[in-house]
Scaffold this motif. Structure first.
Motif, short mmCIF file in Angstrom:
data_model
loop_
_atom_site.label_atom_id
_atom_site.label_comp_id
_atom_site.label_asym_id
_atom_site.label_seq_id
_atom_site.Cartn_x
_atom_site.Cartn_y
_atom_site.Cartn_z
N PRO A 1 47.78 49.27 26.56
CA PRO A 1 46.97 48.97 25.36
C PRO A 1 45.48 48.81 25.66
N GLY A 2 45.13 48.68 26.93
CA GLY A 2 43.71 48.52 27.29
C GLY A 2 43.19 47.10 27.04
N ILE A 3 41.93 46.91 27.33
CA ILE A 3 41.30 45.57 27.17
C ILE A 3 40.20 45.72 26.13
N SER A 4 40.17 44.77 25.18
CA SER A 4 39.18 44.90 24.10
C SER A 4 37.76 44.87 24.68
N PHE B 1 40.52 33.01 36.71
CA PHE B 1 41.44 32.40 35.74
C PHE B 1 41.31 33.01 34.35
N PHE B 2 40.62 34.17 34.28
CA PHE B 2 40.48 34.78 32.96
C PHE B 2 41.69 35.66 32.65
N ARG B 3 42.22 35.44 31.44
CA ARG B 3 43.32 36.31 30.97
C ARG B 3 43.00 36.72 29.55
N SER C 1 45.09 54.17 37.06
CA SER C 1 45.00 54.31 35.60
C SER C 1 46.36 54.09 34.97
N ASP C 2 46.34 53.67 33.72
CA ASP C 2 47.60 53.49 32.97
C ASP C 2 47.36 53.92 31.54
N ASN C 3 48.42 54.02 30.76
CA ASN C 3 48.24 54.34 29.34
C ASN C 3 48.72 53.17 28.47
N GLY D 1 44.50 53.47 27.30
CA GLY D 1 44.80 52.91 28.61
C GLY D 1 43.55 52.49 29.36
N SER D 2 43.76 52.05 30.60
CA SER D 2 42.64 51.55 31.41
C SER D 2 42.53 52.34 32.70
N LEU D 3 41.29 52.38 33.23
CA LEU D 3 41.07 53.06 34.51
C LEU D 3 40.19 52.17 35.39
N ASP E 1 50.01 46.20 40.16
CA ASP E 1 50.82 45.17 39.50
C ASP E 1 50.35 44.97 38.06
N ASN E 2 48.99 44.91 37.90
CA ASN E 2 48.44 44.76 36.54
C ASN E 2 48.79 45.96 35.67
N ALA E 3 48.60 47.16 36.22
CA ALA E 3 48.85 48.38 35.43
C ALA E 3 50.31 48.41 34.95
N ILE E 4 51.22 48.03 35.84
CA ILE E 4 52.65 48.05 35.44
C ILE E 4 52.94 46.92 34.45
N LYS E 5 52.32 45.74 34.73
CA LYS E 5 52.56 44.54 33.91
C LYS E 5 52.10 44.74 32.46
N TYR E 6 50.92 45.36 32.31
CA TYR E 6 50.32 45.42 30.98
C TYR E 6 50.59 46.75 30.26
N GLY F 1 53.35 35.51 34.07
CA GLY F 1 52.95 34.29 34.75
C GLY F 1 51.73 34.45 35.61
N GLY F 2 50.93 35.50 35.39
CA GLY F 2 49.70 35.70 36.17
C GLY F 2 48.70 34.58 35.89
N ALA F 3 47.96 34.16 36.94
CA ALA F 3 47.02 33.05 36.79
C ALA F 3 45.61 33.53 36.48
N GLY F 4 45.40 34.83 36.45
CA GLY F 4 44.06 35.34 36.16
C GLY F 4 43.17 35.38 37.40
N LEU F 5 43.78 35.45 38.57
CA LEU F 5 42.99 35.50 39.81
C LEU F 5 43.05 36.87 40.49
N GLY F 6 44.02 37.70 40.05
CA GLY F 6 44.26 38.98 40.74
C GLY F 6 43.03 39.87 40.83
N LEU F 7 42.30 40.04 39.71
CA LEU F 7 41.14 40.95 39.72
C LEU F 7 39.96 40.34 40.49
N SER F 8 39.83 38.98 40.43
CA SER F 8 38.75 38.33 41.21
C SER F 8 38.95 38.60 42.69
N ILE F 9 40.19 38.48 43.13
CA ILE F 9 40.48 38.71 44.56
C ILE F 9 40.25 40.19 44.90
P1 ADP Z 1 46.47 38.19 35.84
O1 ADP Z 1 47.07 37.32 36.83
O2 ADP Z 1 46.42 37.60 34.47
O3 ADP Z 1 46.99 39.59 35.85
P2 ADP Z 1 44.03 39.44 36.66
O4 ADP Z 1 42.82 38.84 37.20
O5 ADP Z 1 44.74 40.41 37.51
O6 ADP Z 1 44.97 38.24 36.24
O7 ADP Z 1 43.68 40.14 35.33
C1 ADP Z 1 42.86 39.49 34.37
C2 ADP Z 1 43.14 39.96 32.97
O8 ADP Z 1 42.70 41.32 32.81
C3 ADP Z 1 44.61 40.01 32.67
O9 ADP Z 1 45.06 38.77 32.20
C4 ADP Z 1 44.68 41.08 31.62
O10 ADP Z 1 44.45 40.53 30.33
C5 ADP Z 1 43.56 42.01 31.92
N1 ADP Z 1 44.03 43.23 32.63
C6 ADP Z 1 43.99 43.47 33.94
N2 ADP Z 1 44.44 44.69 34.26
C7 ADP Z 1 44.83 45.25 33.05
C8 ADP Z 1 45.39 46.50 32.68
N3 ADP Z 1 45.68 47.44 33.58
N4 ADP Z 1 45.61 46.71 31.38
C9 ADP Z 1 45.30 45.77 30.46
N5 ADP Z 1 44.76 44.58 30.74
C10 ADP Z 1 44.53 44.31 32.03
#
Ligand code: ADP
Length: 488
Positions: free
Chosen positions: A415-418, A429-431, A411-413, A471-473, A383-388, A442-450
């Motif tokens: 913009p990546g994360i700084s 809750f980090f975004r 993996s995706d191509n 991109g990110s991997l 979901d994150n890979a497609i979203k971002y 509308g993500g709450a920043g909990l997806g990766l924690s879970i």
């Molecule tokens: P969210 O609900 O915001 O997606 P996540 O915990 O899943 O929350 O992700 C935290 C943050 O990590 C996101 O807000 C986003 O900024 C960054 N992130 C996660 N996955 C990706 C990705 N594939 N590419 C770029 N940024 C990402």
């Protein structure tokens, strides 16, 4: 009184000391008494040697007809010592004793009167010479410590005689009495002195504990940053204080995390609630609206309500995971099949965003895992890979059998994360981009924690392997032999 450690310590100490001193006194008393008796007995043997030597000399000088009696009397006169009496017997009959002498020895100034030569004392003493007697010495009880007697046989002109010497035990009993009195004073005095010293020492040493108790008592939720003072960090109390402070650090951190979680959660819930409230107020503000307008409002309400439900569900998942109450139901499953199913379920979403989604299977991989948790983790990553990832991008989910165990990479191509934000993306809750993320998804920043918690609950790991403008991997590593999993 016995409730305090120092009182109990003192009592134990005093008890052990009393027992030890009593035992020591008994042993010392016994040794002194024995050596005093040995000295007395040696003195008696010496005296009898000297007596018999004198008797011998007298007999040699006297005419043979006079017999032993005058020689013995002369020997007794020459051996008049205070506290000593002599008797010479033959066949149990008293021939002569020092009691018959007209000139009695002086008292010696110490009340040391010579023992009386009575038939009983002689009989008892001669009994000591019997076959079953342990030796020639015998103690007779009596006033002033009693009497020590010594019986010895000698032969003269082919007749057998017995020499009996009685020695008063008054000086010895006086010495032992003085020893008893000294010990009687010394033991209680030492015990009282040592107990008082021990009590004050225990009090002084345990004072930091009392201080720690008082301080710990004052530490509450609002003063959780207070710490105990550590006197000497290397002694037991210092180590206790340090451990206690570390416990407070952990509690403080946990409270802080909890506070932040609640603050972030309420902030997160406030936005969709405000939208729901505003949108429904707008819809209700005019009495008549077109069906399209109602539909549009209802669609917004539905979208926000769904988002609200998702955030609440995620929060509930994490709080149950923290409490160790989230059930993890393990069963054997094929990882490649699960990955294919997950990819299938986000295919429409990817197509809607013009993103090419592909699956690269590393063959048949069997794992023991919770199917719904594992698919939730993969869906969050996909979901994150497609979203971002911007439209026209590419998302790949791949499985592989590494030596350490099965691996899944997403993996995706995009913009990546700084670089500076990468360490924080697994925080609750980090975004990375608050405005963009909320507007887009509308993500709450909990997806990766879970997702991270799910990987760890399977004794595996989830990490961001690389992220940059290309991109990110993300890599999920599962243990080789999946037998157990925990719900923390
Ligand atoms: P969210 O609900 O915001 O997606 P996540 O915990 O899943 O929350 O992700 C935290 C943050 O990590 C996101 O807000 C986003 O900024 C960054 N992130 C996660 N996955 C990706 C990705 N594939 N590419 C770029 N940024 C990402």
């Amino acid at each position: 009184m016995l409730r305090s450690v120092r009182s109990r310590l003192t009592l134990w100490y005093a008890g052990v000391l009393t027992c030890t001193l009593l035992l020591l006194s008994v042993v010392i008393y016994w040794i002194v008494k024995r050596s005093v008796m040995e000295r007395t007995d040696a003195g008696l043997v010496e005296l009898s040697d000297s007596f018999l030597a004198t008797l011998d000399a007298e007999l040699r000088d006297a005419p043979a007809a006079e017999g032993v009696v005058p020689a013995a009397q002369q020997s007794m006169i020459e051996h008049q010592y205070p506290g000593h009496s002599f008797a010479v017997l033959t066949l149990g009959q008293l021939l002569v004793s020092s009691a018959d002498l007209s000139k009695r020895p002086p008292d010696g100034g110490r009340g040391e009167s010579s023992p009386r030569i009575s038939p009983e004392s002689l009989a008892s003493c001669l009994g000591a010479l019997g076959a079953d007697s342990p030796g020639p010495f015998h103690s007779l009880p009596g006033r002033r410590g009693g009497v020590r007697c010594y019986a010895r046989t000698f032969t003269e002109a082919r007749r057998s005689y017995q020499l009996v010497i009685l020695a008063s035990l008054h000086p010895e009993s006086e010495l032992l009495e003085r020893l008893r009195v000294a010990m009687g004073w010394l033991i209680p005095f030492t015990v009282v002195l040592a107990s008082a010293g021990g009590y004050f020492l225990a009090r002084r040493n345990l004072a930091p504990v009392a201080d720690m108790t008082a301080r710990a008592d004052r530490i509450g939720e609002s003063t959780l940053h207070d710490r105990l003072s550590v006197g000497n960090p290397n002694d037991e109390l210092g180590r206790l204080a340090t451990t206690f402070n570390r416990l407070l650090d952990r509690l403080d951190l946990a409270f802080e995390r909890q506070r932040r979680f609640i603050a972030d959660a309420s902030h997160e819930l406030r936005t969709p609630l405000a939208i729901l409230q505003g949108e429904s107020e707008v819809a209700l503000s005019r009495s008549i609206r077109s069906p399209e307008e109602y539909r549009e409002s209802l669609a917004i309400l539905h979208h926000e309500a769904s988002r609200l439900a998702r955030v609440v569900d995620d929060m509930f998942t994490l709080s149950r995971a923290d409490a160790g109450q989230f059930p993890v139901n393990l069963r054997e499953l094929y990882l490649d099949e699960l990955v294919a199913e997950c990819a299938q379920s986000v295919r429409t979403l990817a197509a809607a965003r013009s993103i090419a989604l592909s699956v690269e299977s590393g063959g048949e991989l069997q794992v023991v895992a919770d199917e719904s948790l594992l698919s939730r983790m993969l869906l969050n990553l996909l979901d994150n890979a497609i979203k971002y990832t911007p439209a026209g991008g590419k998302v790949i989910i791949a499985t592989a059998a590494a030596p350490s165990g099965p691996q899944i990479t997403v993996s995706d191509n995009g913009p990546g994360i700084s670089q500076e934000l990468q360490p924080r993306i697994f925080e609750r809750f980090f975004r990375a981009d608050q405005a963009r993320t909320r507007a887009n998804s509308g993500g709450a920043g909990l997806g990766l924690s879970i997702a991270k918690w799910i990987a760890e609950a399977h004794h595996g790991s989830l990490e961001l392997t690389r992220s940059g403008p290309q991109g990110s991997l993300f890599t999920v590593r599962l243990p080789a032999k999946q037998g157990t999993a925990s719900s923390h």
